[in-house]
Design a protein around this motif. Structure first.
Motif, short mmCIF file in Angstrom:
data_model
loop_
_atom_site.label_atom_id
_atom_site.label_comp_id
_atom_site.label_asym_id
_atom_site.label_seq_id
_atom_site.Cartn_x
_atom_site.Cartn_y
_atom_site.Cartn_z
N VAL A 17 1.73 38.02 -27.29
CA VAL A 17 1.51 38.77 -28.53
C VAL A 17 2.63 38.44 -29.51
O VAL A 17 3.81 38.48 -29.15
N PHE A 18 2.25 38.13 -30.73
CA PHE A 18 3.21 37.85 -31.80
C PHE A 18 3.11 38.93 -32.86
O PHE A 18 2.06 39.13 -33.45
N GLU A 34 6.17 30.26 -38.69
CA GLU A 34 6.50 29.79 -37.34
C GLU A 34 5.53 30.36 -36.32
O GLU A 34 5.18 29.70 -35.33
N THR A 35 5.06 31.58 -36.56
CA THR A 35 4.06 32.18 -35.68
C THR A 35 2.78 31.35 -35.67
O THR A 35 2.19 31.10 -34.62
N VAL A 36 2.34 30.91 -36.85
CA VAL A 36 1.15 30.07 -36.94
C VAL A 36 1.33 28.81 -36.11
O VAL A 36 0.45 28.42 -35.32
N LEU A 37 2.48 28.16 -36.26
CA LEU A 37 2.73 26.91 -35.55
C LEU A 37 2.73 27.11 -34.04
O LEU A 37 2.09 26.37 -33.29
N LEU A 38 3.44 28.12 -33.59
CA LEU A 38 3.53 28.37 -32.15
C LEU A 38 2.18 28.74 -31.55
O LEU A 38 1.82 28.27 -30.46
N ALA A 52 0.34 37.41 -39.69
CA ALA A 52 0.21 36.22 -38.86
C ALA A 52 -0.58 35.12 -39.55
O ALA A 52 -0.82 34.07 -38.97
N VAL A 53 -1.01 35.34 -40.78
CA VAL A 53 -1.67 34.38 -41.66
C VAL A 53 -3.10 34.06 -41.20
O VAL A 53 -4.03 34.11 -41.99
N GLU A 54 -3.27 33.70 -39.94
CA GLU A 54 -4.61 33.35 -39.46
C GLU A 54 -4.83 33.97 -38.09
O GLU A 54 -3.89 34.26 -37.36
N TYR A 55 -6.11 34.17 -37.77
CA TYR A 55 -6.47 34.80 -36.50
C TYR A 55 -5.69 36.10 -36.30
O TYR A 55 -5.05 36.33 -35.27
N VAL A 56 -5.77 36.96 -37.30
CA VAL A 56 -5.03 38.22 -37.25
C VAL A 56 -5.83 39.25 -36.46
O VAL A 56 -7.01 39.47 -36.72
#
Length: 209
Positions: A17-18, A34-38, A52-56
């Protein structure tokens, strides 16, 4: 950006979980990117809370974070008020000193801007987390993101236990790692090549089992 797809083992930390800067606080702007990248490269089935920008999967309120305290890996990319209060969306707050017995049990990772690491890690360990990765002192955002990416590579792709992964990051930053360098995104390669990260090798710390 260098491609690390195929190097990771996405079967580890399936329930990661981020919590990505849920209040949009100054100084934590880098967390979302960085959350998106990881998540794209290493944690494709993870949960994203906050910005989280995407897939929230949620805005990152206290109730949402509390519901995921049992995750195998919990990245707390949020502000922290002394001694151990998470500043979350809403705005809401989650006092970590009051979550004992909440089915915690995995690894918690804090951003370098979290203040009072000993108090926060004490609260997380008392709540039942097996370990906490944090920072002795503030670290510049480019260095912190590079160190975190190295850490997650060692945890997921390398399959290392958290304390060993932290030591591996330190060794890598000091230039004493004889193994081939892991494949890194180009902006992290540039940061590490610039020498800025060398003096921060001992800032990343682990507490726990």
């Amino acid at each position: 950006m260098s491609d690390v797809r195929g190097t990771a083992r996405p079967d580890r930390h399936l329930d990661a979980v981020f919590v990505a800067d849920p209040r949009g606080e100054r100084g934590l702007e880098w967390v979302s990117g960085e959350t998106v990248l990881l998540r794209r490269l290493l944690y494709p089935r993870s949960i994203g809370l906050g910005n989280a920008v995407e897939y929230v999967d949620g805005t990152g309120t206290a109730d949402e974070v509390r519901a995921h305290l049992g995750a195998s890996m919990l990245f707390l990319g949020c502000g922290v008020s002394p001694p151990a209060v998470l500043r979350l969306a809403g705005p809401t707050e989650l006092d970590l000193t009051g979550v004992a017995g909440a089915a915690c049990g995995g690894l918690a990772i804090l951003p370098p801007l979290a203040t009072g690491f000993p108090a926060v890690s004490d609260a997380l360990l008392a709540a039942g987390f097996s370990g906490v990765v944090g920072w002795r002192r503030p670290v510049p955002a480019p260095v912190a993101t590079a160190m975190l990416f190295l850490l997650h590579l060692r945890l997921v792709d390398g399959g290392l236990p958290p304390p060993v992964a932290v030591r591996a990051v330190r060794v890598h930053l000091r230039g004493a790692d004889a193994r081939p360098a892991p494949v890194l995104p180009e902006h992290h390669v540039a940061t590490l090549a610039g020498g800025l990260a060398w003096g921060h090798a001992d800032s990343l710390v682990y507490r726990g089992l």
